[in-house]
Design an enzyme around this catalytic site. Structure first.
Site, PDB file in Angstrom:
ATOM      1  N   ARG A 163     117.073  83.682  91.826  1.00 55.91           N
ATOM      2  CA  ARG A 163     116.152  83.604  90.679  1.00 55.91           C
ATOM      3  C   ARG A 163     114.714  83.693  91.195  1.00 55.91           C
ATOM      4  O   ARG A 163     114.477  83.771  92.407  1.00 55.91           O
ATOM      5  CB  ARG A 163     116.366  82.309  89.899  1.00 55.91           C
ATOM      6  CG  ARG A 163     115.924  81.077  90.651  1.00 55.91           C
ATOM      7  CD  ARG A 163     116.161  79.793  89.874  1.00 55.91           C
ATOM      8  NE  ARG A 163     115.385  78.708  90.465  1.00 55.91           N
ATOM      9  CZ  ARG A 163     115.514  77.434  90.135  1.00 55.91           C
ATOM     10  NH1 ARG A 163     116.389  77.073  89.214  1.00 55.91           N
ATOM     11  NH2 ARG A 163     114.761  76.509  90.704  1.00 55.91           N
TER      12      ARG A 163
ATOM     13  N   ASP B 160     121.670  82.133  98.355  1.00 55.24           N
ATOM     14  CA  ASP B 160     121.101  81.004  97.604  1.00 55.24           C
ATOM     15  C   ASP B 160     122.139  79.898  97.531  1.00 55.24           C
ATOM     16  O   ASP B 160     123.312  80.134  97.823  1.00 55.24           O
ATOM     17  CB  ASP B 160     120.721  81.466  96.172  1.00 55.24           C
ATOM     18  CG  ASP B 160     119.618  80.626  95.551  1.00 55.24           C
ATOM     19  OD1 ASP B 160     119.841  79.431  95.304  1.00 55.24           O
ATOM     20  OD2 ASP B 160     118.513  81.155  95.316  1.00 55.24           O
TER      21      ASP B 160
ATOM     22  N   VAL C 104     119.999  77.163 103.393  1.00 55.01           N
ATOM     23  CA  VAL C 104     119.143  77.641 104.485  1.00 55.01           C
ATOM     24  C   VAL C 104     118.825  76.572 105.528  1.00 55.01           C
ATOM     25  O   VAL C 104     118.295  76.896 106.591  1.00 55.01           O
ATOM     26  CB  VAL C 104     117.820  78.246 103.953  1.00 55.01           C
ATOM     27  CG1 VAL C 104     118.060  79.581 103.273  1.00 55.01           C
ATOM     28  CG2 VAL C 104     117.087  77.271 103.038  1.00 55.01           C
TER      29      VAL C 104
ATOM     30  N   ASN D 203     112.513  83.154 101.823  1.00 53.74           N
ATOM     31  CA  ASN D 203     111.855  82.838 100.549  1.00 53.74           C
ATOM     32  C   ASN D 203     112.287  81.503  99.947  1.00 53.74           C
ATOM     33  O   ASN D 203     111.510  80.875  99.229  1.00 53.74           O
ATOM     34  CB  ASN D 203     112.161  83.974  99.559  1.00 53.74           C
ATOM     35  CG  ASN D 203     111.881  83.595  98.123  1.00 53.74           C
ATOM     36  OD1 ASN D 203     110.724  83.536  97.707  1.00 53.74           O
ATOM     37  ND2 ASN D 203     112.927  83.297  97.361  1.00 53.74           N
TER      38      ASN D 203
ATOM     39  N   TYR E 215     104.313  69.475 100.707  1.00 47.95           N
ATOM     40  CA  TYR E 215     104.394  70.934 100.464  1.00 47.95           C
ATOM     41  C   TYR E 215     103.309  71.657 101.253  1.00 47.95           C
ATOM     42  O   TYR E 215     103.574  72.666 101.907  1.00 47.95           O
ATOM     43  CB  TYR E 215     104.261  71.191  98.964  1.00 47.95           C
ATOM     44  CG  TYR E 215     104.531  72.619  98.532  1.00 47.95           C
ATOM     45  CD1 TYR E 215     105.834  73.106  98.440  1.00 47.95           C
ATOM     46  CD2 TYR E 215     103.497  73.479  98.182  1.00 47.95           C
ATOM     47  CE1 TYR E 215     106.085  74.410  98.034  1.00 47.95           C
ATOM     48  CE2 TYR E 215     103.735  74.784  97.768  1.00 47.95           C
ATOM     49  CZ  TYR E 215     105.024  75.238  97.688  1.00 47.95           C
ATOM     50  OH  TYR E 215     105.276  76.528  97.282  1.00 47.95           O
TER      51      TYR E 215
ATOM     52  N   VAL F 227     102.724  81.420  89.990  1.00 45.62           N
ATOM     53  CA  VAL F 227     103.604  82.307  89.227  1.00 45.62           C
ATOM     54  C   VAL F 227     104.551  81.404  88.449  1.00 45.62           C
ATOM     55  O   VAL F 227     105.133  80.472  89.022  1.00 45.62           O
ATOM     56  CB  VAL F 227     104.414  83.231  90.181  1.00 45.62           C
ATOM     57  CG1 VAL F 227     105.301  84.159  89.370  1.00 45.62           C
ATOM     58  CG2 VAL F 227     103.486  84.024  91.100  1.00 45.62           C
TER      59      VAL F 227
END
Ligand code: NAD
Length: 254
Positions: free
Chosen positions: A16, A37, A64, A90, A155, A190
């Site tokens: 997604r 994913d 991941v 990503n 983050y 985004v």
């Protein structure tokens, strides 16, 4: 002919959001695309949709942060498509928390998913690609990997780590003559599920504040980030390595 004709791309977090958009954009430019994913149903659906459109696509479930799974995923993609030329690291999560409020558990989880994973991915990708004539690795950092944000301590740290890990890997690969380029992308805001979920816990005026601080006065689209990834995956960026591509509507230019 597509700009990525004949290339084989692996995109983590491809079920997604930005990963899905990058998968679709790379497939449209002729790449065979492997999406991985945690989200099996969504990822399988995107890969099936791409296959129906006549592209080469597959989905593999992958956490991941799982070291052993990385070698297996690279081997599966290589067996199925005959190689691996492009890796996009990503997959990521966002944890909101200021330095005086954040929990250590959130900190560790954020570093594991956002930074350990990029180390594991880059290492697996470089080891494979250096023996196969090279490739392009693209790490998705953030503008939050370049400038500080009061409520994103963990983050910020994880994405800043991705930015410098990218440069270390890039210099190593170039100096060793591996033919592997490594670059980072730094998206601005985004409206993907990650951001809308983050905003759900934030004050309602948060979205307006983001737009107000963006010189272009809007959110970016997943396709605008994907366009940068296609460029870095392609030979058009052949002299770029260790660079940081900011796609943010001007937020950190000011
Ligand atoms: P998203 O939540 O829509 O997509 C992230 C994907 O990563 C999801 O499909 C999720 O299931 C997957 N994922 C999470 N943990 C995983 C794990 N352990 N193993 C495998 N997959 C896992 O978010 P997005 O906005 O598309 O984010 C993609 C990347 O872009 C992230 O690294 C994010 O930090 C970065 N980014 C996003 C923005 C933005 O505004 N959306 C801005 C800058 C950077």
């Amino acid at each position: 002919m597509g700009r990525l004709q004949g290339k084989i791309a692996l995109i983590t977090g491809g079920a997604r959001g930005l990963g899905e958009a990058m998968g679709r954009a790379m497939a449209a430019e002729g790449a065979a695309v492997a999406l991985t994913d945690l989200l099996e149903e969504e990822g399988t659906r995107v890969a099936a949709d791409l296959t129906e459109q006549g592209h080469k696509a597959m989905f593999l479930q992958q956490d991941v942060t799982d070291e052993a799974r990385w070698d297996a995923v690279v081997a599966e993609v290589s067996d199925r498509f005959g190689g691996l030329n492009v890796l996009v690291n990503n997959a990521g999560i966002a944890a909101v928390g200021a330095i005086d409020e954040a929990s250590f558990a959130d900190w560790r989880r954020t570093q594991a998913v956002n930074l350990d994973s990029v180390f594991l991915g880059c290492r697996a990708g470089v080891r494979y690609m250096k023996d196969q004539g090279g490739g392009s690795i693209i790490n998705i950092s953030s503008i939050e990997g370049i400038v500080g944000n009061a409520v994103l301590a963990a983050y910020n740290a994880s994405k800043g780590g991705v930015r410098l890990l990218t440069k270390s890997a890039a210099v190593r690969c170039a100096e060793a003559g591996f033919g592997v380029r490594v670059n980072s992308i730094h998206p601005g805001f985004v409206m993907t599920a990650m951001v809308s979920e983050g905003f759900a816990d934030a004050p309602p005026e948060m979205a307006d504040q983001v737009i107000a601080m963006t010189p272009m006065k809007r959110f970016g689209t997943p396709e605008e980030i994907a366009a940068g990834a296609v460029f870095l995956a392609s030979e058009e960026s052949a002299f770029m390595t260790g660079s940081e591509l900011v796609i943010d509507g001007g937020v950190i230019a000011q």
